[in-house]
Scaffold this motif. Structure first.
Motif: not given
Ligand code: WT7
Length: 568
Positions: A51-59, A280-284
Motif C-alpha cells: 500500500a505504501l512505500v515510504w522514503e525518508g532522509l538518507g534513503g 532527488s525527484w528524478y532519482k525517486f
C-alpha cells in the motif's frame, strides 16, 4: 486503454451510482473511508499487496502492505478510543509526511472522529488559530514539532491529548502529552469500526480567505464516491500502477488524492518525505519505477529550470501518466513535459471546498495547452456574469465559475462559520471564487482569482493573516500585503509597511520581520520582500487600498481610484 474510455460516452447518462455500485454501497448503508481504504482492499484479496512505500532522509525506507495499514490503523483507532475520544471530535494530524500521518488518518476515521490535518511547517500562531476554531480534542505530532504545540497549549482548554509518535524517552513528557508508537504498540487485529453514514463528518481542512480567519472546510464520508471515481477516471490508476502524489496531506490534494483515492482503489503508492530538488525527484521516480505522477505547477516549473540534461541522466521510462493541480499550469510547462517525458501533464482544477477534481483534462482527450479542459462527468459548470450572476452564453467571455453543488465530495459547511458558507452560493450556483472563460469547444481557460488571496506555489495565503501578524511586530505601525509576480511560484508574498516612530528602515529590520512571520505563520506566508513606506494608500474612510499596491507590483493601470473609495 484508459479507465475512462470515451469522455463523451461517460458523460451521457452519467450517475454517481456508477461509483456506488463499484464500492458496493447503497443509500443508507454504513460508509467509512478508513474501512474502504484498508479492510475492504484486504477482503478483495489484496492483503499482501504493497500500500505504501515510504522514503525518508538518507534513503531510509519503510514498506507497508494493505494488511499492515489495516492493522496499524486499527491500532491507532483503538488507542484514540481508549483515550476517551468520541466520534465527531476533532483529532489533528501535525506531522511531516511520515507513515503515521497516512495511516493515522485512516485510524481517526475508523473510530468516527474527524481528521484535521495541518501542514507541519505551520508556526505556533497558524496552528493556534486552526485548533481554536475546531476546538480540537487531540493532536498527533512528532518530537520535532512539539515545541510549537507547547507554546500555545495554555491557550487551548479543549486540547486534552498531545500524542507523540516518535518519543525517545530523553526529555520528560509534560502534562497532556502521551507517547504512542504505531509499530511497537500491540497490533489490534479486530477493531469495531464506527458505523459512519454518508453525511457523517470525515475531514476538516483549513483554507485561507481574503478577510477573517481561515475557514474549516467540513467534508463527509460520502466524499469517497467522488474521490474514488475521479481517481479512477482522471488519474487513471490501474492495478499495477506505482503512484506518486507529491502533495502533503496537510493540504487537500494530499488527503483526497494522496490517501483516499489511491487506497480506495487498492493501488500502491510511494511517498518521499524530503524536500524538493530536481535530482532527488528524478532519482525517486527512477528507483521506485513511478508510473503515475500527480504534482503541481511550481514543482514542474522548477524542474524546467533545472534543465533537460539532468533528465537524460535518469531512466524515467516507467512514467505513463502525469497530472497537475493547484495553480494555473502554463502552456509552456505542458509542451515541455510532453517533449521531455513523452507525456504531457494534464491540468486538473478543484479546491479544498470541492473535495475532488472539477474541471480537468482526461486521458485520451485533445489537450489545449494552458486550458483546464472540461467538467468531470456529473459536474454542471458554467461562467456567470459577476454583476447579475446570469450565465454567460457567448464563448471566450470571462466571468465567475459556477458549479451546481450536487456532487458527493462538496463541502458541507465552514466549521462554525455558516454565514460565510452561505455567501458562497448565488441562484443555486456554488461560486468557487475564480474567473475563467469557456471557448467554443467547451474548454475552460483560467483567468484569475476573484479575491486578494495569494496563491504562492499552489498554497493559498491570506493577506489578512499576514497583515495581522505583521502588526504584532514591535516596529510595524501599518501593513498591506499583496502578491508579487514570481517566475517559479507565480506569486509570492510582498509586504508594505510603515514603521512606528523610533524605528529606522534597514535591511536588518527587513530580515527580522521576515523571520518573525516565518516562525509565527509559516515559510509560505513569509514576505519575500518588505517595502518601507511613509504612508499607505487609503480610502477617505481610512481603509488601505491593497489594489493600488497590487497594480503597482504587476505593472497594471491603477485606473480610476475614485471607484476604489470605500470599496469592499
Ligand atoms: C485554488 C484552490 C485542490 C488543489 C489544491 C489547491 C487555484 C487550483 C488550479 C488550476 C488554476 C487553480 C484556484 C482554486 N487552482 N487548481 N488547475 N488552474 N488555478 O486547493 O488551496 O483550496 O486552492 O487554487 O484559485 O480556487 P486550494
Amino acid at each position: 486503454m484508459s479507465n475512462i474510455g470515451s469522455y463523451e460516452e461517460r458523460n451521457k447518462n452519467f450517475d454517481w451510482s456508477i461509483a456506488e455500485k463499484e464500492l458496493n454501497y447503497k443509500n443508507g448503508d454504513v460508509i467509512n473511508i478508513g474501512w474502504y481504504c484498508s479492510d475492504r482492499i484486504c477482503e478483495m484479496g489484496k492483503a499482501n499487496k504493497l500500500a505504501l512505500v515510504w522514503e525518508g532522509l538518507g534513503g531510509i525506507e519503510k514498506k507497508y502492505t494493505f494488511n499492515d495499514i489495516r492493522l496499524k490503523s486499527n491500532t491507532i483507532a483503538a488507542f484514540l478510543k481508549n483515550l476517551g475520544i468520541k466520534n465527531e471530535e476533532r483529532v489533528c494530524l501535525f506531522m511531516d509526511k511520515m507513515p503515521e500521518l497516512y495511516i493515522g488518518f485512516l485510524g481517526i476515521l475508523k473510530m468516527g472522529a474527524i481528521a484535521q490535518p495541518l501542514f507541519s511547517a505551520f508556526g505556533d500562531e497558524s496552528l493556534h488559530v486552526r485548533l481554536d476554531n475546531a476546538q480540537t480534542t487531540a493532536i498527533i505530532t512528532q518530537r520535532k514539532h512539539v515545541s510549537k504545540v507547547r507554546k500555545i497549549v495554555d491557550r487551548m482548554p479543549y486540547l486534552k491529548h498531545i500524542v507523540i509518535v516518535d518519543y525517545d524517552g530523553k526529555k520528560p513528557l509534560r502534562e497532556r502529552e502521551i507517547s504512542f508508537s504505531m509499530d511497537e504498540a500491540k497490533q489490534v487485529e479486530n477493531f469495531d469500526i464506527f458505523p459512519t453514514k454518508a453525511e457523517s463528518p470525515s475531514v476538516l481542512h483549513y483554507t485561507s480567505g481574503t478577510t477573517g480567519q481561515p475557514k474549516g472546510v467540513k467534508h463527509v464520508h460520502y466524499s469517497l464516491i467522488s474521490q474514488y471515481l475521479t481517481t479512477k477516471w482522471v488519474l487513471d490508476l490501474q492495478e499495477d500502477d506505482i503512484y506518486w502524489c507529491t502533495a502533503d496531506p496537510g493540504w487537500v490534494t494530499g488527503t483526497s488524492y494522496g490517501i483516499i483515492g489511491p487506497w480506495s482503489l487498492g493501488i500502491t503508492q510511494c511517498v518521499l518525505d524530503t524536500g524538493f530538488s530536481a535530482e532527488s525527484w528524478y532519482k525517486f521516480i527512477e528507483k521506485r519505477k513511478i508510473t503515475m505522477w500527480y504534482s503541481a505547477p511550481t514543482a514542474i516549473r522548477s524542474l524546467m529550470k533545472a534543465g533537460n540534461e539532468i533528465i537524460k541522466q535518469h531512466d524515467l521510462s516507467s512514467l505513463r501518466h502525469l497530472a497537475s493541480v493547484g495553480e494555473p499550469l502554463n502552456a509552456e510547462a505542458v509542451i515541455w513535459s510532453e517533449k521531455v517525458f513523452g507525456k504531457a501533464f494534464l491540468d486538473t482544477y478543484w479546491q479544498t471546498e470541492t473535495g475532488s477534481i472539477m474541471l480537468t483534462n482526461f486521458p485520451g482527450m485533445k489537450i489545449k495547452p494552458g486550458s483546464m479542459a472540461k467538467p468531470f462527468p456529473g459536474i454542471t459548470a458554467t461562467i456567470l456574469d459577476p454583476d447579475t450572476y446570469k450565465e454567460i452564453m457567448e464563448p471566450n467571455k470571462p466571468g465567475l465559475i459556477g458549479f451546481r453543488p450536487d456532487w458527493p465530495a462538496m463541502m458541507r459547511t465552514y466549521w462554525r462559520n455558516e454565514e460565510t458558507y452561505n455567501k458562497k452560493f448565488v441562484n443555486g450556483w456554488y461560486i468557487p471564487g475564480d474567473r475563467s472563460t469557456i471557448d467554443a469547444d467547451g474548454y475552460f481557460w483560467f483567468v484569475g482569482r476573484d479575491d486578494d488571496v495569494i496563491n504562492t506555489g499552489g498554497h493559498l495565503v491570506s493577506p489578512f493573516e499576514v497583515e495581522s501578524a505583521l502588526l504584532e511586530h514591535e516596529s510595524v505601525a501599518e501593513s498591506a500585503v499583496v502578491a508579487k509576480p514570481d517566475e517559479v511560484n507565480m506569486e509570492v508574498v510582498k509586504a508594505f509597511v510603515t514603521l512606528k516612530p523610533g524605528y529606522e528602515a534597514s535591511d536588518d529590520l527587513e530580515l527580522q520581520i521576515m523571520n518573525f512571520i516565518r516562525k509565527k505563520l509559516s515559510p509560505l506566508a513569509m514576505p519575500q520582500e518588505i517595502e518601507y513606506m511613509k504612508t499607505l494608500p487609503k480610502t477617505r474612510s481610512g481603509k488601505i487600498m491593497r489594489r493600488v499596491l497590487h497594480a503597482k507590483e504587476w505593472g497594471e493601470e491603477i485606473g480610476d481610484t475614485s471607484t476604489l473609495e470605500d470599496d469592499e
